[in-house]
Design an enzyme around this catalytic site. Sequence first.
Site, mmCIF file in Angstrom:
data_model
loop_
_atom_site.group_PDB
_atom_site.id
_atom_site.type_symbol
_atom_site.label_atom_id
_atom_site.label_comp_id
_atom_site.label_asym_id
_atom_site.label_seq_id
_atom_site.Cartn_x
_atom_site.Cartn_y
_atom_site.Cartn_z
ATOM 1 N N ARG A 148 0.834 -1.194 0.000
ATOM 2 C CA ARG A 148 0.000 0.000 0.000
ATOM 3 C C ARG A 148 0.872 1.248 0.000
ATOM 4 O O ARG A 148 1.991 1.242 0.497
ATOM 5 C CB ARG A 148 -0.924 0.016 1.230
ATOM 6 N N TYR B 72 -1.651 -3.680 -6.709
ATOM 7 C CA TYR B 72 -1.343 -4.461 -5.508
ATOM 8 C C TYR B 72 -2.375 -4.330 -4.388
ATOM 9 O O TYR B 72 -2.793 -3.222 -4.041
ATOM 10 C CB TYR B 72 0.026 -4.064 -4.938
ATOM 11 N N LYS C 77 -9.497 -2.438 1.852
ATOM 12 C CA LYS C 77 -9.288 -1.256 2.705
ATOM 13 C C LYS C 77 -10.090 -0.046 2.208
ATOM 14 O O LYS C 77 -10.582 0.738 3.013
ATOM 15 C CB LYS C 77 -7.809 -0.900 2.764
ATOM 16 N N HIS D 219 -10.558 -2.285 11.738
ATOM 17 C CA HIS D 219 -9.443 -3.100 11.239
ATOM 18 C C HIS D 219 -9.158 -4.199 12.264
ATOM 19 O O HIS D 219 -8.137 -4.170 12.952
ATOM 20 C CB HIS D 219 -8.230 -2.172 11.053
ATOM 21 N N SER E 60 -1.340 -3.649 10.176
ATOM 22 C CA SER E 60 -1.024 -4.639 9.148
ATOM 23 C C SER E 60 0.297 -5.327 9.466
ATOM 24 O O SER E 60 1.250 -4.676 9.909
ATOM 25 C CB SER E 60 -0.895 -3.961 7.780
ATOM 26 N N ALA E 61 0.335 -6.638 9.213
ATOM 27 C CA ALA E 61 1.544 -7.439 9.390
ATOM 28 C C ALA E 61 2.017 -7.484 10.851
ATOM 29 O O ALA E 61 3.205 -7.469 11.145
ATOM 30 C CB ALA E 61 2.675 -6.958 8.466
ATOM 31 N N CYS E 62 1.060 -7.523 11.784
ATOM 32 C CA CYS E 62 1.386 -7.710 13.207
ATOM 33 C C CYS E 62 0.762 -8.990 13.751
ATOM 34 O O CYS E 62 0.555 -9.117 14.966
ATOM 35 C CB CYS E 62 0.926 -6.517 14.030
ATOM 36 N N GLY E 63 0.427 -9.924 12.874
ATOM 37 C CA GLY E 63 0.000 -11.245 13.344
ATOM 38 C C GLY E 63 -1.499 -11.428 13.516
ATOM 39 O O GLY E 63 -1.921 -12.330 14.239
ATOM 40 N N ASP F 200 -9.087 -9.730 9.346
ATOM 41 C CA ASP F 200 -8.612 -8.382 9.011
ATOM 42 C C ASP F 200 -9.631 -7.271 9.268
ATOM 43 O O ASP F 200 -9.243 -6.200 9.699
ATOM 44 C CB ASP F 200 -8.178 -8.349 7.541
ATOM 45 N N ALA G 190 4.966 -10.272 0.778
ATOM 46 C CA ALA G 190 4.369 -11.275 -0.116
ATOM 47 C C ALA G 190 3.106 -11.822 0.528
ATOM 48 O O ALA G 190 3.007 -11.918 1.754
ATOM 49 C CB ALA G 190 5.371 -12.400 -0.364
ATOM 50 N N ARG G 191 2.142 -12.179 -0.304
ATOM 51 C CA ARG G 191 0.817 -12.526 0.220
ATOM 52 C C ARG G 191 0.277 -13.808 -0.395
ATOM 53 O O ARG G 191 0.695 -14.219 -1.477
ATOM 54 C CB ARG G 191 -0.166 -11.399 -0.102
ATOM 55 N N ARG H 239 2.950 -3.222 18.087
ATOM 56 C CA ARG H 239 4.298 -3.770 18.174
ATOM 57 C C ARG H 239 5.104 -2.818 19.026
ATOM 58 O O ARG H 239 5.482 -1.735 18.553
ATOM 59 C CB ARG H 239 4.867 -3.749 16.758
ATOM 60 N N ASP I 280 0.429 -19.759 22.488
ATOM 61 C CA ASP I 280 0.430 -19.360 23.897
ATOM 62 C C ASP I 280 -0.364 -18.078 24.145
ATOM 63 O O ASP I 280 -0.674 -17.752 25.294
ATOM 64 C CB ASP I 280 1.866 -19.220 24.409
HETATM 65 O O1 SAT Z 1 -2.399 -4.552 1.113
HETATM 66 S S1 SAT Z 1 -3.512 -4.699 2.075
HETATM 67 O O2 SAT Z 1 -3.961 -3.380 2.514
HETATM 68 O O3 SAT Z 1 -4.600 -5.388 1.440
HETATM 69 C C1 SAT Z 1 -3.034 -5.621 3.418
HETATM 70 C C2 SAT Z 1 -2.700 -4.825 4.619
HETATM 71 O O4 SAT Z 1 -1.827 -3.960 4.572
HETATM 72 O O5 SAT Z 1 -3.319 -5.065 5.671
HETATM 73 MN MN MN Z 2 -5.067 -5.251 7.378
#
Ligand code: SAT
Ligand code: MN
Length: 599
Positions: free
Chosen positions: A86, A214, A223, A243, A265-268, A294, A383-384, A415, A510
Amino acid sequence: MNAITQDVAPTPIPNLNGSSLPALNAWVAEVAALTRPDAVVWCDGSDEENARLIALMQADGTLVPLNEKTHPNSWLHRSHPDDVARVEHLTFVCTSEKEDAGPNNHWMSPADGHDKMDALFDGCMEGRTMYVIPYCMGPIDSPLSRCGVEITDSPYVVANMRIMTRIGAPALERIEREGRFVKGLHSIGELDPNRRFIMHFPEELTIKSYGSGYGGNALLGKKCHALRIASHQARHEGWLAEHMLILGIENPQGEKHYIAAAFPSACGKTNLAMLIPPEGYRKDGWKISTVGDDICWMRPGKDGRLYAINPEAGFFGVAPGTSESSNPNALKSIQSNTIFTNVGVTADNQPWWEGIDNDQEPALDWRGEPYDAAKRPAAHPNARFTVSAKQCPSYSPEAENPEGVPISAIVFGGRRASLVPLVFEARDWTHGVLVGAAMGSETTAAATGQVGVMRRDPMAMKPFCGYNFADYFTHWLSFDRDDVKLPKIFHVNWFRKGSDGKFLWPGFGDNLRVLEWMIGRVDGKANATETPIGYLPSDSDLNLEGVELSDEARRVLFGFDKDGWKSEFDSIGGYLEEYGPRMPQALKDEQRRIAQALY
Ligand code: SAT
Ligand code: MN
């Protein structure tokens, strides 16, 4: 290309009247007149249509088939190397009044926004096919769901939207019945970062996105619609577009709770949503089910509780780090019918990424070049995989319930390498809203820009709230009323580091220990100690049987660093001030009360 296009798109222009809704036909005609495609295809979402598009993309190299034996019906897409995440600096909210977009958004006037975008869209689909995708965000028959139509010149977007949302005939039927839909216009353009904008017009329920293929830039249901436009709609209609993942927890007594949790995003989020209980818990009969990973739309139901749906139908998950030990459910989900974007491949064409933790090796990296560890990782860090939620072993049947699921607890998390303990509970709703508003997190590869920089990311909505954060917090506070039975609010931090720079908490499965404590708090069974920042458990208030924690870990994960929190609250006070008089007084008062208790 032309012969194939003929094959795939047998309906040449004009095919502008695909709907019984005049407003939709008129918009499609208007877009076609501007973008001038060779053909227009109304997507019905059928398997035949998908097969035709896949064949087309295979022929022109957009999709590379993966190993048919190990990964049947799965594909690799390599995006343009400049188009891998993004682009927050190119994302705009165009409201009539600049103040309505707020300091949290880049703003342009609607007139300027349309002018800029329409100039880019002018003739951009010449030689291309224009796809019209009617889609529904949420179960087709849910009153909480909302529909949209995305127009795009990217068959890759069609294939992804087909997995991520409910597209085609049922969605179109609902749109025609309701007479309203979010308009999303997308073109990959030239994939030139200098000619790339993601523009939102919330007052017109319209999105215009140009120059990127993308993820969140291009799959407009995600989003752009489900968060930026929907947050605006939600504010006016009295609900919340967040979110957040949604998961179900069942304890050994068979009692079920649902939790919604916001992380950047990308925090699990995907890992937490698909959590596998630790062995002891499994034996005792604990179960976790996945509703969403998400996005969460929720609103008060008849009994006053908040009911949530996942507006999506699939997962667009981060591949790197996904392994049999970190997320076995995700790994099982993506064995077939999956689109991988920007992963590496092995010599026999199996997808590969850093942290996959198998005994294979990458042959080609995400750019399709021979893998060279010194040059670049095999998979791009962002990568997704795109896969239908139905393929997830832990997918909850309740995710299809049109009424949604009742939420017992809301969790905020960022984080944070230092200061923030493993978990604490907000005293009440207003305090909880402040906890969400004050969320901080280190940036990740999900957006272009520097990684690892701490920034405020209120409720993990910094990149996604379609209006002024001050008004958003006011909206959140407005749910504190007699007819609403509010969930409890918690804050977690899985990412605290020790003096050696390593994570102190094992995380993954855990994390259920922390969720169990939360459920205990909801049911009035678990202990905590009151501190100025909220209710904190001690290490004996959680079930830590079988977890090895150092003395340092026990001290800081369950500790409260008064001096550190003093400066954190000074910083939070300064942050709230940035929003000026629009920031709700109740939140400023709450910040002051806690700051005073700390001094
Ligand atoms: O690229 S996306 O916005 O779909 C994924 C993300 O950043 O949460
Ligand atoms: Mn997201």
